[in-house]
Every structure is written in C-alpha cells, then in structure tokens.
Write a protein that holds these residues in place. Structure first.
Motif, mmCIF file in Angstrom:
data_model
loop_
_atom_site.group_PDB
_atom_site.id
_atom_site.type_symbol
_atom_site.label_atom_id
_atom_site.label_comp_id
_atom_site.label_asym_id
_atom_site.label_seq_id
_atom_site.Cartn_x
_atom_site.Cartn_y
_atom_site.Cartn_z
ATOM 1 N N ARG A 166 0.863 -1.185 0.000
ATOM 2 C CA ARG A 166 0.000 0.000 0.000
ATOM 3 C C ARG A 166 0.896 1.231 0.000
ATOM 4 O O ARG A 166 1.992 1.206 0.529
ATOM 5 N N ALA A 167 0.402 2.302 -0.581
ATOM 6 C CA ALA A 167 1.195 3.525 -0.676
ATOM 7 C C ALA A 167 1.523 4.086 0.703
ATOM 8 O O ALA A 167 0.682 4.094 1.594
ATOM 9 N N GLU A 168 2.745 4.540 0.855
ATOM 10 C CA GLU A 168 3.212 5.194 2.079
ATOM 11 C C GLU A 168 3.829 6.525 1.689
ATOM 12 O O GLU A 168 4.460 6.654 0.635
ATOM 13 N N ASP A 169 3.675 7.511 2.541
ATOM 14 C CA ASP A 169 4.280 8.823 2.288
ATOM 15 C C ASP A 169 5.796 8.732 2.278
ATOM 16 O O ASP A 169 6.387 8.006 3.079
ATOM 17 N N VAL A 170 6.410 9.487 1.375
ATOM 18 C CA VAL A 170 7.857 9.660 1.398
ATOM 19 C C VAL A 170 8.129 10.736 2.442
ATOM 20 O O VAL A 170 7.602 11.846 2.361
ATOM 21 N N THR A 171 8.912 10.399 3.438
ATOM 22 C CA THR A 171 9.179 11.277 4.566
ATOM 23 C C THR A 171 9.801 12.597 4.144
ATOM 24 O O THR A 171 10.741 12.636 3.353
ATOM 25 N N GLY A 172 9.250 13.691 4.665
ATOM 26 C CA GLY A 172 9.844 15.006 4.495
ATOM 27 C C GLY A 172 9.545 15.707 3.185
ATOM 28 O O GLY A 172 10.110 16.763 2.913
ATOM 29 N N ILE A 173 8.665 15.164 2.364
ATOM 30 C CA ILE A 173 8.326 15.833 1.104
ATOM 31 C C ILE A 173 6.866 16.265 1.161
ATOM 32 O O ILE A 173 5.972 15.436 1.293
ATOM 33 N N ASP A 174 6.639 17.577 1.070
ATOM 34 C CA ASP A 174 5.261 18.069 1.056
ATOM 35 C C ASP A 174 5.051 19.176 0.028
ATOM 36 O O ASP A 174 3.985 19.772 -0.059
ATOM 37 N N ASP A 175 6.092 19.449 -0.795
ATOM 38 C CA ASP A 175 5.960 20.504 -1.794
ATOM 39 C C ASP A 175 6.556 20.112 -3.149
ATOM 40 O O ASP A 175 7.016 20.950 -3.905
ATOM 41 N N ALA A 176 6.503 18.828 -3.465
ATOM 42 C CA ALA A 176 7.042 18.342 -4.744
ATOM 43 C C ALA A 176 6.160 18.803 -5.897
ATOM 44 O O ALA A 176 4.958 19.011 -5.735
ATOM 45 N N VAL A 177 6.756 18.951 -7.068
ATOM 46 C CA VAL A 177 5.999 19.327 -8.259
ATOM 47 C C VAL A 177 6.089 18.261 -9.348
ATOM 48 O O VAL A 177 5.353 18.303 -10.325
ATOM 49 N N GLN A 178 7.002 17.290 -9.179
ATOM 50 C CA GLN A 178 7.161 16.231 -10.158
ATOM 51 C C GLN A 178 7.799 15.028 -9.480
ATOM 52 O O GLN A 178 8.525 15.175 -8.489
ATOM 53 N N VAL A 179 7.555 13.836 -10.006
ATOM 54 C CA VAL A 179 8.177 12.627 -9.497
ATOM 55 C C VAL A 179 8.755 11.850 -10.680
ATOM 56 O O VAL A 179 8.192 11.868 -11.771
ATOM 57 N N ALA A 180 9.922 11.225 -10.463
ATOM 58 C CA ALA A 180 10.572 10.444 -11.507
ATOM 59 C C ALA A 180 11.146 9.187 -10.873
ATOM 60 O O ALA A 180 11.465 9.170 -9.680
ATOM 61 N N ALA A 181 11.273 8.128 -11.660
ATOM 62 C CA ALA A 181 11.803 6.866 -11.141
ATOM 63 C C ALA A 181 12.650 6.178 -12.196
ATOM 64 O O ALA A 181 12.428 6.352 -13.399
ATOM 65 N N GLY A 182 13.624 5.414 -11.717
ATOM 66 C CA GLY A 182 14.439 4.572 -12.572
ATOM 67 C C GLY A 182 14.255 3.135 -12.117
ATOM 68 O O GLY A 182 13.333 2.829 -11.379
#
Length: 97
Positions: free
Chosen positions: A77-93
C-alpha cells in the motif's frame, strides 16, 4: 475518477498497491488513503510513486530503499515519502526514485 490510480499486471512485492500479492489482468484501484488528485506518477522495477498535493507516496518493492520511507521493506500500500510536502514532479528509474 480524475486523478485516481489504477494498476494491473504482476503484483510481486505489492507493486499494484492494492494490499495483496495477487496478479491482476484488469485494472484495480490502489487502496490507500483514497489515492486521488494524482498529478504525476512514475514507475521503476516493481514499484511506483505518485504525486498528489505536493506529497509523494510510493508502494511496491523497497529492497533498495527506493520507496523513500527509510527502510528496505516492500509495501503493498502507498506510504508517504518522509519530508516531502511541496514536490511538483516525481521520476523513477529501475531501483530509485
């Protein structure tokens, strides 16, 4: 529903985010916190991260720490990434986000 997340396919390590390990041939909604309002999404190898309202949430394989929760545990299940509350984009490799 606009901004919701639906996944299907192989579900090893909880990659579909629906709280099970069962593979799905049809789309299933991710089942955490009514994951809606998603404005960006990125997938790596067996994990996914989504952006909603500046917060980033990730689920699936975490063996390389790629879920950003400070562990190397898999999450079905989705969990929050700690310490991020103002992101504008997400990327993954392959094994990183």
């Amino acid at each position: 529903r606009s901004g919701s997340v639906v996944c299907w396919g192989s579900n090893g390590a909880g990659a579909l985010g629906n709280g099970t390990l069962a593979d799905e041939v049809e789309g299933v909604a991710t089942s955490v916190r009514n994951l809606t309002g998603v404005t960006d999404i990125a997938s790596g190898e067996a994990f996914t991260c989504a952006l909603a309202g500046g917060e980033v949430m990730c689920w699936g394989a975490g063996n390389m720490g790629q879920l950003g929760d400070g562990t190397q545990a898999d999450r079905g299940r989705a969990e929050d990434v700690t310490g991020i509350d103002d992101a504008v984009q997400v990327a993954a490799g392959r094994n990183h986000a």
